[in-house]
Design a protein around this motif. Sequence first.
Motif, short mmCIF file in Angstrom:
data_model
loop_
_atom_site.label_atom_id
_atom_site.label_comp_id
_atom_site.label_asym_id
_atom_site.label_seq_id
_atom_site.Cartn_x
_atom_site.Cartn_y
_atom_site.Cartn_z
N GLY A 108 6.89 -1.16 5.72
CA GLY A 108 6.13 -0.92 4.49
C GLY A 108 5.17 0.24 4.63
O GLY A 108 5.01 1.05 3.72
N ARG A 109 4.53 0.32 5.78
CA ARG A 109 3.59 1.42 6.04
C ARG A 109 4.32 2.77 6.04
O ARG A 109 3.84 3.74 5.49
CB ARG A 109 2.88 1.19 7.38
CG ARG A 109 1.77 2.17 7.66
CD ARG A 109 1.06 1.88 8.98
NE ARG A 109 0.55 0.53 9.11
CZ ARG A 109 -0.62 0.12 8.60
NH1 ARG A 109 -1.38 0.96 7.96
NH2 ARG A 109 -1.01 -1.12 8.76
N GLU A 110 5.50 2.80 6.67
CA GLU A 110 6.28 4.04 6.70
C GLU A 110 6.73 4.45 5.30
O GLU A 110 6.68 5.63 4.94
CB GLU A 110 7.48 3.88 7.63
CG GLU A 110 7.10 3.79 9.10
CD GLU A 110 8.26 3.40 10.00
OE1 GLU A 110 9.41 3.32 9.51
OE2 GLU A 110 7.99 3.16 11.20
N LEU A 111 7.16 3.48 4.52
CA LEU A 111 7.59 3.76 3.15
C LEU A 111 6.43 4.29 2.32
O LEU A 111 6.55 5.30 1.62
CB LEU A 111 8.17 2.50 2.51
CG LEU A 111 8.65 2.62 1.07
CD1 LEU A 111 9.85 3.56 1.00
CD2 LEU A 111 9.01 1.25 0.53
N ALA A 112 5.28 3.62 2.40
CA ALA A 112 4.11 4.05 1.65
C ALA A 112 3.66 5.44 2.10
O ALA A 112 3.32 6.29 1.27
CB ALA A 112 2.97 3.05 1.82
N ALA A 113 3.69 5.68 3.41
CA ALA A 113 3.27 6.99 3.93
C ALA A 113 4.19 8.09 3.41
O ALA A 113 3.72 9.16 3.00
CB ALA A 113 3.25 6.97 5.45
#
Length: 162
Positions: A108-113
């Motif tokens: 999720g963090r990678e997608l948001a970033a």
Amino acid sequence: MGTTDTSRYPHDELVGLVQMLVAEGQRIAHVFAQRHGIHGTDVEALVRILVADQRGAPLTAGRLATELGLTTGSVTTLLDRLERAGHVRRERDATDRRRVNLRYGEPGRELAASFFTPLGAHHRSATESFTPAELDVVQRYLTATIDAFRAYRTELSDQPIE
């Protein structure tokens, strides 16, 4: 002595700007939700989880329910959905094992970033000419505005629905 136009005060202009900021943020969140097949409420939950985690005060499901104005059952369903997608994870608190903190999942963090990093670059570019003192004033203003919005939201939730 001339008359002064009191129809628009700086506060009124600031309110309008904040309304536009909120509207633009909602639109960006809507695009993110559409592109990644999630609900708008899920995006709001993700933002709240991320910000709380960054501040060192991770949310619990109960606190998230309060902030979103949802039942704990609805938030459980929302978190189950986000957890299955890898956006969030539930983590037992190290000091109080009864407490379950919400954390951003690495996928999720990678997608948001990948989606929001360009927004951060645009924002930094737009604000790079501000002095640290000016940014302090902006931070104070935005904090006060958020507090005012929260107070009004609380008032609204305390009023009966007509």
